[in-house]
Design a protein around this motif. Structure first.
Motif, short mmCIF file in Angstrom:
data_model
loop_
_atom_site.label_atom_id
_atom_site.label_comp_id
_atom_site.label_asym_id
_atom_site.label_seq_id
_atom_site.Cartn_x
_atom_site.Cartn_y
_atom_site.Cartn_z
N GLU A 191 -19.36 -9.49 28.09
CA GLU A 191 -18.50 -8.60 28.37
C GLU A 191 -17.26 -9.25 28.91
OE1 GLU A 191 -19.51 -4.84 30.73
OE2 GLU A 191 -18.26 -5.71 32.22
N ALA A 192 -17.37 -10.42 29.63
CA ALA A 192 -16.31 -10.88 30.41
C ALA A 192 -15.32 -11.49 29.16
CB ALA A 192 -16.58 -12.24 31.12
N ASP A 193 -15.83 -11.83 28.07
CA ASP A 193 -15.20 -12.22 26.87
C ASP A 193 -14.32 -11.02 26.47
OD1 ASP A 193 -15.98 -14.91 26.87
OD2 ASP A 193 -17.68 -14.28 25.87
N MET A 194 -15.11 -10.19 26.06
CA MET A 194 -14.35 -8.97 25.50
C MET A 194 -13.24 -8.42 26.49
SD MET A 194 -18.01 -7.00 24.34
CE MET A 194 -19.43 -7.85 24.62
N LEU A 195 -13.47 -8.46 27.65
CA LEU A 195 -12.34 -7.90 28.56
C LEU A 195 -11.11 -8.96 28.69
CD1 LEU A 195 -14.36 -6.37 31.58
CD2 LEU A 195 -13.31 -5.12 29.62
N ASP A 196 -11.60 -10.22 28.50
CA ASP A 196 -10.34 -11.14 28.32
C ASP A 196 -9.75 -10.77 27.13
OD1 ASP A 196 -11.25 -12.66 30.55
OD2 ASP A 196 -12.22 -14.35 29.70
N SER A 197 -10.26 -10.54 25.97
CA SER A 197 -9.32 -10.17 24.79
C SER A 197 -8.53 -9.13 25.21
CB SER A 197 -10.22 -9.96 23.70
OG SER A 197 -10.96 -10.70 23.15
N VAL A 198 -8.74 -8.13 25.94
CA VAL A 198 -7.90 -7.01 26.36
C VAL A 198 -7.00 -7.44 27.01
CG1 VAL A 198 -8.12 -4.52 27.18
CG2 VAL A 198 -10.03 -5.47 26.09
N ARG A 199 -7.21 -8.35 28.12
CA ARG A 199 -6.30 -8.90 29.06
C ARG A 199 -5.39 -9.72 28.23
NH1 ARG A 199 -10.84 -10.10 32.20
NH2 ARG A 199 -10.91 -8.41 33.79
N TYR A 200 -5.80 -10.37 27.12
CA TYR A 200 -4.86 -11.21 26.57
C TYR A 200 -3.87 -10.52 25.98
CZ TYR A 200 -3.16 -13.66 22.50
OH TYR A 200 -2.42 -14.37 21.36
N LEU A 201 -4.10 -9.38 25.16
CA LEU A 201 -3.08 -8.30 24.59
C LEU A 201 -2.35 -7.92 25.44
CD1 LEU A 201 -5.17 -6.37 21.91
CD2 LEU A 201 -4.08 -8.43 21.73
N ALA A 202 -2.75 -7.29 26.86
CA ALA A 202 -1.90 -6.92 27.79
C ALA A 202 -0.73 -8.16 28.27
CB ALA A 202 -2.74 -6.33 29.05
N GLY A 203 -1.34 -9.12 28.28
CA GLY A 203 -0.25 -10.03 28.67
C GLY A 203 0.89 -10.46 27.70
N LEU A 204 0.56 -9.90 26.49
CA LEU A 204 1.54 -10.54 25.57
C LEU A 204 3.01 -9.93 26.09
CD1 LEU A 204 -0.35 -9.50 22.20
CD2 LEU A 204 0.30 -12.01 23.17
N ASN A 205 4.10 -10.51 25.44
CA ASN A 205 5.53 -10.16 25.97
C ASN A 205 6.28 -10.05 24.72
OD1 ASN A 205 7.77 -9.46 27.08
ND2 ASN A 205 8.23 -11.67 27.87
N PRO A 206 6.55 -8.57 24.28
CA PRO A 206 6.12 -7.61 24.88
C PRO A 206 4.56 -7.16 24.56
CG PRO A 206 7.37 -7.10 23.03
CD PRO A 206 7.27 -8.51 22.93
N PRO A 207 4.07 -6.38 25.28
CA PRO A 207 2.38 -5.87 24.81
C PRO A 207 2.57 -5.18 23.66
CG PRO A 207 3.30 -4.66 26.74
CD PRO A 207 4.47 -5.71 26.49
N PRO A 208 1.42 -5.04 22.85
CA PRO A 208 1.40 -4.44 21.61
C PRO A 208 1.87 -2.85 21.78
CG PRO A 208 -0.68 -5.48 22.03
CD PRO A 208 -0.19 -5.66 23.34
N ASP A 209 2.41 -2.41 20.51
CA ASP A 209 2.66 -0.92 20.68
C ASP A 209 1.34 -0.15 20.72
OD1 ASP A 209 5.75 -1.05 20.03
OD2 ASP A 209 4.79 -2.40 18.56
N GLY A 210 0.46 -0.70 20.12
CA GLY A 210 -0.76 0.15 20.08
C GLY A 210 -2.25 -0.84 19.69
#
Ligand code: SF4
Length: 291
Positions: A191-210
């Motif tokens: 679960e930690a790996d999956m949530l890390d993937s989400v955190r990674y996307l959230a941390g992109l600059n700019p974050p994804p449109d979708g």
């Protein structure tokens, strides 16, 4: 926290419900045709992860056929031309330019959405998509699936995260809308790996449109199905998946629109999780999560 679903965003933007038409560009995939290796991503089915796409045919014919299917259920007037299966920027750029231009010129098509791999987006292709984007919105959907390179190797994705980052940056700089796909429940991921993937996307600059989120579906005829038959692993239940979404969604910034929360694999190929086939139950449960 307010989760923005794409259906609501489109309704606000266009004043009506906008439906997707699943179309085929006739492209293959470098991870399926032997260019990058053998076999493709282990979870990829015979339809190239887009089982509902039309058979390759002239685009006007495909659109009319897909409209009939959608209209039978909905009566929609305006549509997203959705090229989902295989890698829709893998091919002769001039052929693809002609195909996508013809698609966008139609009045009933309001958005072009193209699923692809980040290693099939050279500057020429990005430039062509950016040009089209000046006429009507063009969405580029990137199948990252996981931010973890070890998992990516295990499922034979055949490109490193750095390739995604490079394509993502160039697409965003060119003004394109980028939607990133993640799959939860890939083999070996906690679960930690999956949530890390989400955190990674959230941390992109700019974050994804979708983002499009889905639970891994084990489909007949895939390498994953062989692995699963040999050495089955526990598959998430619907309440477990709902709980995971409850943790994942708040990690995303509000500007990132949610395009999908479930998989859309065909029932006839689905081995596990069988609860995915009960669309009504899944949607009701996920609606509760969103509320
Ligand atoms: S990139 Fe897409 S089409 Fe190609 S093998 Fe992977 S899932 Fe299938």
């Amino acid at each position: 926290m307010k989760v923005r679903m794409i259906s609501e965003v489109l309704k606000e933007q266009f004043g009506e419900k906008i439906y997707r038409l699943s179309l085929s560009s006739g492209c293959t995939c470098p991870n399926r045709d032997g260019t990058l290796g053998v076999g493709g991503c282990t979870f990829c089915s015979e339809g190239g992860s887009g089982e509902f796409a039309a058979e390759p045919a002239p685009i006007a014919e495909q659109i009319e056929k897909a409209k009939k299917l959608v209209r039978g259920k909905t009566g929609g007037e305006h549509f997203i031309a959705y090229f989902q299966s295989f890698t829709n920027t893998y091919g002769d750029p001039e052929r693809l330019r002609a195909l996508y231009t013809e698609t966008l010129q139609r009045e009933d098509i309001v958005i072009l959405s193209i699923g692809t791999r980040p290693d099939c987006l050279d500057d020429r292709m990005v430039g062509m998509l950016a040009e089209l984007n000046r006429t009507k919105p063009v969405w580029v959907e990137l199948g990252l699936q996981t931010a973890n390179d070890k998992t990516a190797e295990r499922v034979n994705r055949c490109y490193p995260r750095s390739t995604f980052e490079d394509a993502y940056r160039r697409l965003r700089e060119a003004g394109l809308t980028v939607i990133v796909h993640l799959i939860f429940g890939l083999p070996g991921e906690s679960e930690a790996d999956m949530l890390d993937s989400v955190r990674y996307l959230a941390g992109l600059n700019p974050p994804p449109d979708g983002v499009k989120l889905q639970l891994l579906q084990i489909l007949r005829g895939t390498k994953l199905a062989e692995d699963f038959a040999r050495d089955p692993w526990p598959v998430m239940t619907l309440p477990e998946y709902a709980e995971l979404l409850r943790k994942a969604l708040p990690l995303l910034p509000t500007e990132t629109v949610i395009h999908r929360l479930t998989g859309d694999g065909p029932k006839r190929l689905l081995i596990e999780p069988q609860w995915c086939a009960d669309k009504k139950r899944v949607l009701n449960t996920l609606r509760t999560v969103l509320r």
